[in-house]
Design an enzyme around this catalytic site. Structure first.
Site, PDB file in Angstrom:
ATOM      1  N   ASP A  77       0.685  -1.292   0.195  1.00 46.54           N
ATOM      2  CA  ASP A  77       0.047   0.065   0.083  1.00 46.54           C
ATOM      3  C   ASP A  77       0.688   1.248  -0.047  1.00 46.54           C
ATOM      4  O   ASP A  77       1.966   1.356   0.590  1.00 46.54           O
ATOM      5  CB  ASP A  77      -0.925  -0.025   1.095  1.00 46.54           C
ATOM      6  CG  ASP A  77      -2.124   0.887   0.967  1.00 46.54           C
ATOM      7  OD1 ASP A  77      -2.534   1.437   0.021  1.00 46.54           O
ATOM      8  OD2 ASP A  77      -2.770   1.166   2.169  1.00 46.54           O
ATOM      9  N   GLY A 131      -0.099   5.437  -4.344  1.00 48.67           N
ATOM     10  CA  GLY A 131      -0.798   6.763  -4.798  1.00 48.67           C
ATOM     11  C   GLY A 131      -0.322   7.964  -4.070  1.00 48.67           C
ATOM     12  O   GLY A 131       0.037   8.755  -4.635  1.00 48.67           O
ATOM     13  N   ARG A 132      -0.130   7.533  -2.716  1.00 49.68           N
ATOM     14  CA  ARG A 132       0.541   8.649  -1.821  1.00 49.68           C
ATOM     15  C   ARG A 132       1.927   9.189  -2.178  1.00 49.68           C
ATOM     16  O   ARG A 132       2.361  10.148  -2.214  1.00 49.68           O
ATOM     17  CB  ARG A 132       0.311   8.305  -0.423  1.00 49.68           C
ATOM     18  CG  ARG A 132      -1.193   8.593   0.052  1.00 49.68           C
ATOM     19  CD  ARG A 132      -1.230   7.723   1.569  1.00 49.68           C
ATOM     20  NE  ARG A 132      -1.344   6.384   1.319  1.00 49.68           N
ATOM     21  CZ  ARG A 132      -1.322   5.371   2.167  1.00 49.68           C
ATOM     22  NH1 ARG A 132      -1.064   5.671   3.380  1.00 49.68           N
ATOM     23  NH2 ARG A 132      -1.495   4.076   1.955  1.00 49.68           N
ATOM     24  N   TRP A 133       2.891   8.171  -2.732  1.00 50.07           N
ATOM     25  CA  TRP A 133       4.104   8.234  -2.970  1.00 50.07           C
ATOM     26  C   TRP A 133       4.046   9.163  -4.287  1.00 50.07           C
ATOM     27  O   TRP A 133       4.850  10.190  -4.371  1.00 50.07           O
ATOM     28  CB  TRP A 133       4.533   6.653  -3.532  1.00 50.07           C
ATOM     29  CG  TRP A 133       6.008   6.897  -3.549  1.00 50.07           C
ATOM     30  CD1 TRP A 133       7.121   6.715  -2.820  1.00 50.07           C
ATOM     31  CD2 TRP A 133       6.808   7.137  -5.078  1.00 50.07           C
ATOM     32  NE1 TRP A 133       8.472   6.760  -3.531  1.00 50.07           N
ATOM     33  CE2 TRP A 133       8.261   6.916  -4.709  1.00 50.07           C
ATOM     34  CE3 TRP A 133       6.358   7.302  -6.253  1.00 50.07           C
ATOM     35  CZ2 TRP A 133       8.941   7.087  -6.028  1.00 50.07           C
ATOM     36  CZ3 TRP A 133       7.232   7.437  -7.368  1.00 50.07           C
ATOM     37  CH2 TRP A 133       8.408   7.119  -7.176  1.00 50.07           C
ATOM     38  N   ARG A 169      -0.783   9.141 -10.061  1.00 46.88           N
ATOM     39  CA  ARG A 169      -0.943   7.832  -9.333  1.00 46.88           C
ATOM     40  C   ARG A 169      -0.369   6.545  -9.873  1.00 46.88           C
ATOM     41  O   ARG A 169       0.386   5.917  -9.331  1.00 46.88           O
ATOM     42  CB  ARG A 169      -2.567   7.641  -8.904  1.00 46.88           C
ATOM     43  CG  ARG A 169      -3.145   8.500  -7.700  1.00 46.88           C
ATOM     44  CD  ARG A 169      -4.411   7.858  -7.433  1.00 46.88           C
ATOM     45  NE  ARG A 169      -4.261   6.689  -7.157  1.00 46.88           N
ATOM     46  CZ  ARG A 169      -4.467   6.260  -5.961  1.00 46.88           C
ATOM     47  NH1 ARG A 169      -4.274   7.326  -4.851  1.00 46.88           N
ATOM     48  NH2 ARG A 169      -4.404   5.039  -5.478  1.00 46.88           N
ATOM     49  N   SER A 171      -6.959  -6.064  -5.374  1.00 53.01           N
ATOM     50  CA  SER A 171      -7.948  -6.796  -4.599  1.00 53.01           C
ATOM     51  C   SER A 171      -9.414  -6.996  -5.273  1.00 53.01           C
ATOM     52  O   SER A 171      -9.497  -6.269  -6.445  1.00 53.01           O
ATOM     53  CB  SER A 171      -8.402  -5.991  -3.451  1.00 53.01           C
ATOM     54  OG  SER A 171      -8.964  -4.734  -3.577  1.00 53.01           O
ATOM     55  N   ASN A 177     -10.549  -3.322  -5.738  1.00 53.51           N
ATOM     56  CA  ASN A 177     -10.114  -2.261  -6.587  1.00 53.51           C
ATOM     57  C   ASN A 177     -10.677  -2.134  -7.787  1.00 53.51           C
ATOM     58  O   ASN A 177     -10.386  -0.973  -8.619  1.00 53.51           O
ATOM     59  CB  ASN A 177      -8.431  -2.874  -6.771  1.00 53.51           C
ATOM     60  CG  ASN A 177      -7.517  -2.657  -5.677  1.00 53.51           C
ATOM     61  OD1 ASN A 177      -6.689  -3.559  -5.379  1.00 53.51           O
ATOM     62  ND2 ASN A 177      -7.968  -1.571  -4.782  1.00 53.51           N
ATOM     63  N   TRP A 178     -11.618  -2.823  -8.371  1.00 49.52           N
ATOM     64  CA  TRP A 178     -12.121  -2.520  -9.708  1.00 49.52           C
ATOM     65  C   TRP A 178     -13.046  -1.301  -9.446  1.00 49.52           C
ATOM     66  O   TRP A 178     -13.317  -0.774 -10.485  1.00 49.52           O
ATOM     67  CB  TRP A 178     -13.160  -3.542  -9.841  1.00 49.52           C
ATOM     68  CG  TRP A 178     -12.627  -5.188 -10.311  1.00 49.52           C
ATOM     69  CD1 TRP A 178     -12.552  -6.167  -9.349  1.00 49.52           C
ATOM     70  CD2 TRP A 178     -11.939  -5.481 -11.341  1.00 49.52           C
ATOM     71  NE1 TRP A 178     -12.037  -7.410  -9.914  1.00 49.52           N
ATOM     72  CE2 TRP A 178     -11.436  -7.017 -11.169  1.00 49.52           C
ATOM     73  CE3 TRP A 178     -11.380  -4.658 -12.579  1.00 49.52           C
ATOM     74  CZ2 TRP A 178     -10.617  -7.715 -12.168  1.00 49.52           C
ATOM     75  CZ3 TRP A 178     -10.574  -5.496 -13.587  1.00 49.52           C
ATOM     76  CH2 TRP A 178     -10.182  -6.902 -13.446  1.00 49.52           C
ATOM     77  N   ARG A 236     -11.844   1.413  -8.479  1.00 49.14           N
ATOM     78  CA  ARG A 236     -11.234   2.582  -8.760  1.00 49.14           C
ATOM     79  C   ARG A 236     -11.397   3.212 -10.130  1.00 49.14           C
ATOM     80  O   ARG A 236     -11.981   2.636 -11.166  1.00 49.14           O
ATOM     81  CB  ARG A 236      -9.565   2.296  -8.516  1.00 49.14           C
ATOM     82  CG  ARG A 236      -9.136   1.946  -7.226  1.00 49.14           C
ATOM     83  CD  ARG A 236      -7.771   1.545  -6.962  1.00 49.14           C
ATOM     84  NE  ARG A 236      -7.519   1.505  -5.711  1.00 49.14           N
ATOM     85  CZ  ARG A 236      -6.123   1.527  -5.114  1.00 49.14           C
ATOM     86  NH1 ARG A 236      -5.230   1.933  -5.927  1.00 49.14           N
ATOM     87  NH2 ARG A 236      -6.009   1.476  -4.072  1.00 49.14           N
ATOM     88  N   SER A 261      -7.842  -5.283   5.082  1.00 48.14           N
ATOM     89  CA  SER A 261      -8.521  -5.117   3.644  1.00 48.14           C
ATOM     90  C   SER A 261      -8.580  -6.599   3.062  1.00 48.14           C
ATOM     91  O   SER A 261      -8.332  -6.556   1.677  1.00 48.14           O
ATOM     92  CB  SER A 261      -7.612  -4.346   3.021  1.00 48.14           C
ATOM     93  OG  SER A 261      -7.304  -3.079   3.362  1.00 48.14           O
TER      94      SER A 261
HETATM   95  C1  IPE Z   1      -1.116   0.325  -3.950  1.00 47.00           C
HETATM   96  O1  IPE Z   1      -1.226   1.356  -3.283  1.00 47.00           O
HETATM   97  C2  IPE Z   1      -2.250  -0.828  -3.736  1.00 47.00           C
HETATM   98  C3  IPE Z   1      -2.542  -1.167  -5.361  1.00 47.00           C
HETATM   99  C4  IPE Z   1      -3.940  -1.418  -5.422  1.00 47.00           C
HETATM  100  C5  IPE Z   1      -1.842  -1.607  -6.140  1.00 47.00           C
HETATM  101  P1  IPE Z   1      -2.414   2.246  -3.468  1.00 47.00           P
HETATM  102  O2  IPE Z   1      -2.936   2.480  -4.672  1.00 47.00           O
HETATM  103  O3  IPE Z   1      -3.649   2.131  -2.517  1.00 47.00           O
HETATM  104  O4  IPE Z   1      -1.825   3.791  -2.627  1.00 47.00           O
HETATM  105  P2  IPE Z   1      -2.504   4.824  -1.875  1.00 47.00           P
HETATM  106  O5  IPE Z   1      -3.237   4.076  -0.679  1.00 47.00           O
HETATM  107  O6  IPE Z   1      -3.361   5.548  -2.677  1.00 47.00           O
HETATM  108  O7  IPE Z   1      -1.376   5.586  -1.548  1.00 47.00           O
HETATM  109 MG    MG Z   2      -4.210   2.368  -0.513  1.00 47.11          MG
END
Ligand code: IPE
Ligand code: MG
Length: 233
Positions: free
Chosen positions: A2, A5-7, A15, A47, A50-51, A53, A176
């Protein structure tokens, strides 16, 4: 894994750049895990939730997974890694399904580290399909309900192995929907480090944490120590 995105957001980037950097981290952590004698490494890549998103991000993640599988298959095979993609494959693109089948077949007889990549994985769907399989076997008269044990259920999961150490990056204290059954006695290590920055030094911190834990599995400390002495003798 995880924090991609924040990175990226912290660097003023989109992202997807974070996911690309995350893919690099995957590679170095697989190598580090092999060096440190990890026998099974399971990476939670995508996951079943995650769909939800944005479509562009889902598409980019799927492309990245497909490329990574193709790029690394040969090298993983050379290192005797046995790779399995865990989760529901049926929702993935035919091309990705083919890449998965190819790498699984290529590495099926290897004897080194087992590498599970969880794609379209969720622990509840995993448990549901196991329960459905058991129910079908009972309905067909092949299994008696009384025979359904923890072991029988475990055998029908995508991941039939207990988790010893669960590492969550990005500082979030939740599971999660990850390996809920298998994590019954997992030691949980939460790292504040965002996944693209998670390197061998961070992995070593997690392994040190794990090494310092007393795993009692419901017993008391004195019993665990007595067991240990008996083993050492
Ligand atoms: C990766 O991190 C998780 C995946 C689904 C690949 P995130 O995309 O959830 O990153 P954050 O939480 O927005 O920083
Ligand atoms: Mg995340």
């Amino acid at each position: 894994m995880d924090g991609n995105g924040r990175w990226a957001e912290a660097r003023g980037q989109i992202r997807i750049k974070g996911h690309q950097a995350g893919a690099q981290a995957v590679r170095s952590i697989i190598e580090a895990a092999m060096r440190h004698g990890i026998s099974i490494l399971t990476l939670y890549a995508f996951s079943s939730e995650n769909w939800k998103r944005p479509a562009t991000e889902v598409k980019a993640l799927m492309q990245l997974l497909g490329t990574a599988l193709k790029e690394h298959a040969r090298e993983l095979n050379e290192h005797q890694v046995r790779m399995r993609v865990v989760g529901d494959h049926s929702a993935l693109s035919p091309a990705l399904q083919r890449s998965i089948a190819a790498v699984e077949e290529l590495t099926a007889n290897n004897t080194g580290m087992i590498l599970n990549i969880a794609i379209n994985y969720g622990a509840r769907p995993e448990l549901l399909q196991a329960v459905r399989t058991l129910a079908a076997e009972v309905a067909a008269g092949r299994l008696d309900p009384g025979q359904i044990s923890e072991g029988e259920l475990t055998q029908r999961l995508y991941v039939p192995d207990d988790v010893d150490l669960l590492i969550r990056t990005g500082g979030e204290f939740r599971l999660s929907n990850f390996l809920l059954w298998q994590c019954a006695y997992a030691e949980i290590y939460v790292s504040p480090v965002l996944w693209p920055d998670f390197d061998e030094a961070e992995l070593i911190k997690a392994l040190r944490f794990y090494a310092g834990r007393e795993r009692r599995f419901g017993m008391i400390s004195a019993q665990v120590q007595a067991q240990q002495c008996a083993k050492d003798d």
